[in-house]
Design a protein around this motif. Structure first.
Motif, mmCIF file in Angstrom:
data_model
loop_
_atom_site.group_PDB
_atom_site.id
_atom_site.type_symbol
_atom_site.label_atom_id
_atom_site.label_comp_id
_atom_site.label_asym_id
_atom_site.label_seq_id
_atom_site.Cartn_x
_atom_site.Cartn_y
_atom_site.Cartn_z
ATOM 1 N N LEU A 165 40.324 55.109 28.460
ATOM 2 C CA LEU A 165 41.396 54.233 27.994
ATOM 3 C C LEU A 165 42.626 54.376 28.875
ATOM 4 C CD1 LEU A 165 42.853 52.400 25.942
ATOM 5 C CD2 LEU A 165 43.296 54.449 24.571
ATOM 6 N N ARG A 166 42.993 55.595 29.209
ATOM 7 C CA ARG A 166 44.176 55.807 30.056
ATOM 8 C C ARG A 166 44.017 55.128 31.405
ATOM 9 N NH1 ARG A 166 45.162 62.178 28.353
ATOM 10 N NH2 ARG A 166 46.529 61.723 26.566
ATOM 11 N N ALA A 167 42.821 55.182 31.962
ATOM 12 C CA ALA A 167 42.589 54.528 33.242
ATOM 13 C C ALA A 167 42.744 53.018 33.113
ATOM 14 C CB ALA A 167 41.195 54.885 33.757
ATOM 15 N N ASP A 168 42.230 52.454 32.028
ATOM 16 C CA ASP A 168 42.326 51.005 31.848
ATOM 17 C C ASP A 168 43.756 50.573 31.537
ATOM 18 O OD1 ASP A 168 39.668 50.728 32.394
ATOM 19 O OD2 ASP A 168 39.028 50.557 30.303
ATOM 20 N N LEU A 169 44.502 51.385 30.806
ATOM 21 C CA LEU A 169 45.907 51.057 30.557
ATOM 22 C C LEU A 169 46.699 51.066 31.861
ATOM 23 C CD1 LEU A 169 46.612 53.091 27.284
ATOM 24 C CD2 LEU A 169 46.402 50.609 27.502
ATOM 25 N N THR A 170 46.422 52.032 32.701
ATOM 26 C CA THR A 170 47.091 52.087 34.006
ATOM 27 C C THR A 170 46.770 50.845 34.832
ATOM 28 O OG1 THR A 170 47.059 54.510 34.021
ATOM 29 C CG2 THR A 170 47.305 53.405 36.138
ATOM 30 N N LEU A 172 46.133 47.960 33.744
ATOM 31 C CA LEU A 172 46.828 46.817 33.161
ATOM 32 C C LEU A 172 48.344 46.926 33.323
ATOM 33 C CD1 LEU A 172 44.790 46.441 29.843
ATOM 34 C CD2 LEU A 172 44.841 44.790 31.739
ATOM 35 N N GLY A 173 48.813 48.041 33.884
ATOM 36 C CA GLY A 173 50.241 48.233 34.069
ATOM 37 C C GLY A 173 50.973 48.656 32.806
ATOM 38 N N ILE A 174 50.246 49.221 31.831
ATOM 39 C CA ILE A 174 50.840 49.666 30.568
ATOM 40 C C ILE A 174 51.065 51.166 30.659
ATOM 41 C CG2 ILE A 174 50.550 49.812 28.069
ATOM 42 C CD1 ILE A 174 48.693 47.380 28.274
ATOM 43 N N GLU A 175 52.319 51.576 30.553
ATOM 44 C CA GLU A 175 52.672 52.974 30.758
ATOM 45 C C GLU A 175 52.727 53.740 29.444
ATOM 46 O OE1 GLU A 175 56.360 53.112 32.807
ATOM 47 O OE2 GLU A 175 55.597 52.145 34.619
ATOM 48 N N ARG A 176 52.379 55.013 29.514
ATOM 49 C CA ARG A 176 52.481 55.914 28.374
ATOM 50 C C ARG A 176 53.950 56.176 28.058
ATOM 51 N NH1 ARG A 176 49.591 60.098 25.834
ATOM 52 N NH2 ARG A 176 50.822 61.941 25.304
ATOM 53 N N VAL A 177 54.276 56.249 26.770
ATOM 54 C CA VAL A 177 55.641 56.569 26.361
ATOM 55 C C VAL A 177 55.976 57.980 26.822
ATOM 56 C CG1 VAL A 177 57.183 56.885 24.394
ATOM 57 C CG2 VAL A 177 55.494 55.054 24.363
ATOM 58 N N ALA A 178 57.131 58.138 27.465
ATOM 59 C CA ALA A 178 57.521 59.444 27.987
ATOM 60 C C ALA A 178 57.625 60.482 26.877
ATOM 61 C CB ALA A 178 58.858 59.324 28.712
ATOM 62 N N ASN A 179 57.034 61.659 27.139
ATOM 63 C CA ASN A 179 57.115 62.806 26.236
ATOM 64 C C ASN A 179 56.479 62.564 24.865
ATOM 65 O OD1 ASN A 179 58.687 64.510 28.065
ATOM 66 N ND2 ASN A 179 60.362 63.091 27.642
ATOM 67 N N SER A 180 55.632 61.565 24.739
ATOM 68 C CA SER A 180 54.926 61.336 23.483
ATOM 69 C C SER A 180 53.700 62.232 23.421
ATOM 70 C CB SER A 180 54.488 59.869 23.371
ATOM 71 O OG SER A 180 53.672 59.684 22.228
ATOM 72 N N SER A 181 53.517 62.880 22.282
ATOM 73 C CA SER A 181 52.362 63.756 22.106
ATOM 74 C C SER A 181 51.184 63.031 21.474
ATOM 75 C CB SER A 181 52.745 64.958 21.233
ATOM 76 O OG SER A 181 53.184 64.519 19.954
ATOM 77 N N GLU A 182 51.390 61.788 21.062
ATOM 78 C CA GLU A 182 50.341 61.044 20.381
ATOM 79 C C GLU A 182 49.336 60.487 21.398
ATOM 80 O OE1 GLU A 182 48.306 59.666 17.125
ATOM 81 O OE2 GLU A 182 50.067 60.953 17.155
ATOM 82 N N ALA A 204 47.479 39.826 31.146
ATOM 83 C CA ALA A 204 46.046 40.068 31.306
ATOM 84 C C ALA A 204 45.309 38.757 31.091
ATOM 85 C CB ALA A 204 45.551 41.116 30.312
ATOM 86 N N SER A 205 44.288 38.512 31.869
ATOM 87 C CA SER A 205 43.481 37.309 31.715
ATOM 88 C C SER A 205 42.680 37.387 30.424
ATOM 89 C CB SER A 205 42.517 37.180 32.901
ATOM 90 O OG SER A 205 41.561 38.229 32.861
ATOM 91 N N PRO A 206 42.173 36.264 29.927
ATOM 92 C CA PRO A 206 41.308 36.301 28.743
ATOM 93 C C PRO A 206 40.104 37.217 28.949
ATOM 94 C CG PRO A 206 42.010 34.059 29.184
ATOM 95 C CD PRO A 206 42.469 34.875 30.344
ATOM 96 N N GLU A 207 39.569 37.253 30.151
ATOM 97 C CA GLU A 207 38.417 38.125 30.423
ATOM 98 C C GLU A 207 38.807 39.592 30.312
ATOM 99 O OE1 GLU A 207 39.432 35.630 32.360
ATOM 100 O OE2 GLU A 207 37.836 34.165 31.935
#
Length: 259
Positions: A165-170, A172-182, A204-207
């Motif tokens: 999931l982290r790889a796919d979020l990266t 898509l250009g979606i960054e992790r919230v800084a200092n979040s433990s969740e 993100a495209s529909p695909e």
């Protein structure tokens, strides 16, 4: 330095600690924000009453969205995911319960789920739901349910589904919230991501949306919602589970048809 939107949210919540508690994250995480992260806007709006256009005008102002009008179906999808993200991230406030109690339904599966959620909201009070939320998702040591993809897919927390999931979020250009433990594979965060994808906050495209949904959402979250419907400690959240399950069934059929 914090921006005006975040300052308003903190004041409305009664302080940093109270805001962190309301949205279900640690106080140091909120302390390190300079503005509300995109994936937390919906939860902060629900918890404080400060509108998303004030919290993140770069994402939600008329100027930010005027370039390409949002399809009404995608807007509705984003709204449903945002509601689930809010209810999964923290127990609803008195104000949100009043709004939910005013929902109207129809004969469709989603319409019936809305009507059931409205009845559940009108039959309870915020204090009872806070205890229910604690018993379901927090608990003394752990809650009755663990709303994480890794747990549902492998039986353990912080496993391969989270790293994928982290790889796919990266990507898509979606960054992790800084200092979040969740962990990002929490159901609330994934619903917030889907809301952003459907609503155009994350490009993100529909695909790409379909691939993300199938890989990280539909592969396990339907079981979570079914477990919420039958959980021993669930009352209000049984209706939330039914809403989530109905939405995933509609999304699965729509993505399959589009494909």
């Amino acid at each position: 330095m914090r921006d005006d939107g975040l300052d308003r949210a903190i004041d409305a919540a009664g302080g940093i600690a109270q805001l962190a508690r309301k949205i279900g994250i640690s106080q140091p995480s909120v302390s390190n924000w300079s503005r509300v992260p995109a994936q937390r806007v919906v939860a902060v709006e629900a918890a404080t009453g400060v509108s998303r256009t004030d919290l993140r005008p770069d994402l939600y102002s008329e100027q930010a969205v005027a370039a390409e009008p949002l399809d009404p179906i995608d807007a509705a999808r984003a709204q449903e995911y945002a509601l689930l993200a809010t209810l999964l991230s923290a127990p609803p406030s008195k104000r949100l319960l009043e709004q939910l109690a005013a929902l109207t339904g129809d004969a469709t599966p989603l319409g019936r789920a809305h009507a059931d959620l409205a009845r559940a909201a009108s039959d309870t009070v915020a204090a009872k739901i806070e205890r229910e939320y604690f018993d379901l998702f927090v608990g003394l040591g752990r809650g009755e349910l663990l709303p994480y993809a890794s747990y549902y897919l492998t039986g353990f927390l912080n496993e391969r589904p989270l790293s994928r999931l982290r790889a796919d979020l990266t990507a898509l250009g979606i960054e992790r919230v800084a200092n979040s433990s969740e962990p990002e594979d929490n159901a609330a965060i994934l619903c917030e991501v889907m809301a952003g994808l459907a609503g155009g906050s994350f490009e993100a495209s529909p695909e790409a949306q379909r691939a993300f949904f199938e890989k990280h959402v539909s592969s396990w979250m339907g079981r979570l919602f079914a477990d919420m419907e039958s959980a021993e400690n669930a009352r209000f959240y049984r209706a939330v589970g039914a809403l989530g399950r109905a939405l995933l069934e509609i999304e699965t059929e729509a993505f399959t048809f589009a494909n």
